[in-house]
Design an enzyme around this catalytic site. Structure first.
Site, PDB file in Angstrom:
ATOM      1  N   GLU A 136     -10.540   4.079   6.436  1.00 44.58           N
ATOM      2  CA  GLU A 136     -11.064   4.110   4.948  1.00 44.58           C
ATOM      3  C   GLU A 136     -12.419   4.429   4.960  1.00 44.58           C
ATOM      4  O   GLU A 136     -13.113   4.183   3.644  1.00 44.58           O
ATOM      5  CB  GLU A 136     -10.386   2.856   4.105  1.00 44.58           C
ATOM      6  CG  GLU A 136      -8.914   2.851   4.220  1.00 44.58           C
ATOM      7  CD  GLU A 136      -8.311   1.707   3.233  1.00 44.58           C
ATOM      8  OE1 GLU A 136      -8.998   0.822   3.038  1.00 44.58           O
ATOM      9  OE2 GLU A 136      -6.883   1.690   3.255  1.00 44.58           O
ATOM     10  N   LYS A 161      -0.063   1.931  -6.219  1.00 49.29           N
ATOM     11  CA  LYS A 161       0.051   3.048  -5.295  1.00 49.29           C
ATOM     12  C   LYS A 161       1.215   3.978  -5.653  1.00 49.29           C
ATOM     13  O   LYS A 161       2.290   3.411  -5.432  1.00 49.29           O
ATOM     14  CB  LYS A 161       0.150   2.533  -3.743  1.00 49.29           C
ATOM     15  CG  LYS A 161      -1.052   1.444  -3.406  1.00 49.29           C
ATOM     16  CD  LYS A 161      -0.784   0.872  -1.760  1.00 49.29           C
ATOM     17  CE  LYS A 161      -1.957   0.316  -1.434  1.00 49.29           C
ATOM     18  NZ  LYS A 161      -1.603  -0.304  -0.109  1.00 49.29           N
TER      19      LYS A 161
END
Length: 427
Positions: free
Chosen positions: A205, A340
């Site tokens: 990330e 999400k």
């Protein structure tokens, strides 16, 4: 009329070099809505099913040609000719077409790709940016970024158990200023790590993945970076965690095992107390997945200890699912939901989860996955749903920066109408 003329799915690559699905929804006016579906590394067992081929001879079993075929051969024929603005109806039709509780037949990745591409095509037909089409006239809140500057857990090959150590520039007056602060801290962190002889390689990330001795040492290093950048921890910048505790929880012994760092084994009660101690000593504002996804009693104890002091975010706990979120609300567990889109598999269900959270005074944090693409849909959705917070990685890797850059554009477009909550992000 604005009808769907064609739906085309294809296999592309995500930021880890693994296959994922991309879908185009094409209208009769020739306008295209395109969406690429992300993928997680540490996935909750209650998430909707991401359909992969499991043919070990191709992409080590990770290809998504079945999902692609399900869109092209099953979903598309059912939807062609439908009105592009019927988001709810079309999402429900796809869910019914799948016929399972977890979208295991067609695949959540197949359904989500169509769902998001449909919304983008409809926005094009309406002549509106996606955030305005989905959110209406009230969509004006720019999210406070949770910037993941140190990666651990399943996202990095190092000695840190917790998955994400994040900074939140709550003292900023705008999203643009928050990004500047985050960028400066990120680059100062590189200097701090180099001064300690540590690696500045990055994880999935975009955060650094140094071989720091323990979770608390990583926390101290983040504070040093904040100060090195000229900011005040606890005033200008707060700290947030994604522990991803399910990754180091042993369901047989019911112990939390810090196997990557100290080797400590903690009971649920001890784990909750561990968090309470950190909250007492450091400027922590948010803890995500501080307990295992099925350790409801542990979550209850954690909420009792620090729920009035910090944001307790359920990711694997709630998996963007209204049923699990309602269970948490009923039991008074946590106070925030991570959002999400691929956990639940459709835009309609995602919106329902955020709305349920808001009705019950739970905050919502829009989130990426560790396997991302250049698709920046979640940036628009964060504004559309007025989430107030977003988690989309560090200040590196173009798959992460794509979302931040889109938010910069949206803030510019909104002008004086843009609202950045800063320290009021939980209100």
């Amino acid at each position: 009329m604005s009808l769907i003329e064609e739906i085309v799915a294809r296999q592309i690559f995500d930021s880890r070099g693994n296959p994922t699905i991309e879908v185009d929804v094409i209208t009769e006016n020739g306008l295209i809505g395109r969406a690429a579906v992300p993928s997680g590394a540490s996935t909750g067992k209650h998430e909707a099913v991401e359909l992969r081929d499991n043919d070990k001879s191709i992409y080590m079993g990770k290809s998504v040609l079945k999902a692609v075929a399900n869109v092209n051969d099953i979903i598309a024929p059912e939807l062609i000719g439908s009105h592009v603005f019927e988001q709810n109806l079309i999402d429900r039709l796809m869910i019914d077409l799948d016929g399972t509780a977890n979208k295991g037949k067609l695949g959540a990745n197949a359904i989500l790709g169509v769902s998001l591409a449909l919304a983008k095509a409809a926005a094009q037909e309406a002549g509106l940016p996606l955030y305005r089409y989905v959110g209406g006239v009230s969509a004006n809140t720019l999210p406070v970024p949770m910037m993941n500057i140190i990666n651990g857990g399943s996202h990095a090959d190092n000695s840190i158990d917790f998955q994400e150590f994040m900074i939140m520039p709550t003292g900023a007056k705008s999203f643009t200023e928050a990004m500047r602060m985050g960028s400066e801290i990120f680059h100062n962190l590189a200097k701090v790590l180099k001064s300690k002889g540590m690696s500045t390689n990055v994880g999935d990330e975009g955060g650094f993945a140094p071989n720091i001795a323990s979770n608390e040492d990583a926390l101290i290093t983040v504070i040093q970076a904040i100060e090195a950048a000229g900011y005040r921890p606890g005033e200008d910048v707060m700290i947030a965690f994604d522990a991803a505790s399910s990754e180091f929880y042993d369901s047989e012994t019911k112990l939390y095992h810090f196997k990557k760092s100290t080797g400590d084994k903690l009971t649920s009660s001890q784990m909750a107390s561990y968090w309470a101690d950190l909250v007492k000593r450091y400027p922590i504002v948010s803890i995500e997945d501080g307990m295992d996804e099925d350790d409801w009693s542990g979550w209850a104890e954690l909420t009792k200890l620090v729920g009035d002091k910090v944001q307790l975010v359920g990711d694997d706990l709630f998996v963007t699912n209204v049923s699990r979120l309602q269970q948490g609300i009923d039991q008074g567990i946590a106070n925030s939901i991570l959002v999400k889109v691929n956990q639940i598999g459709s835009l309609t269900e995602t919106i329902s989860a955020v709305n349920l959270a808001k009705r019950n005074s739970y905050t919502s944090v829009m989130s990426h996955r560790s396997g991302e693409t250049e698709d920046n849909t979640i940036a628009d959705l964060a504004v559309a749903l007025n989430c107030g917070q977003i988690k989309t990685g560090s200040c590196s890797r173009s798959d992460r920066m794509a979302k931040y850059n889109q938010l910069l554009r949206i803030e510019e477009e909104l002008g004086e109408a843009a609202y950045f909550p800063g320290k009021n992000m939980r209100k």
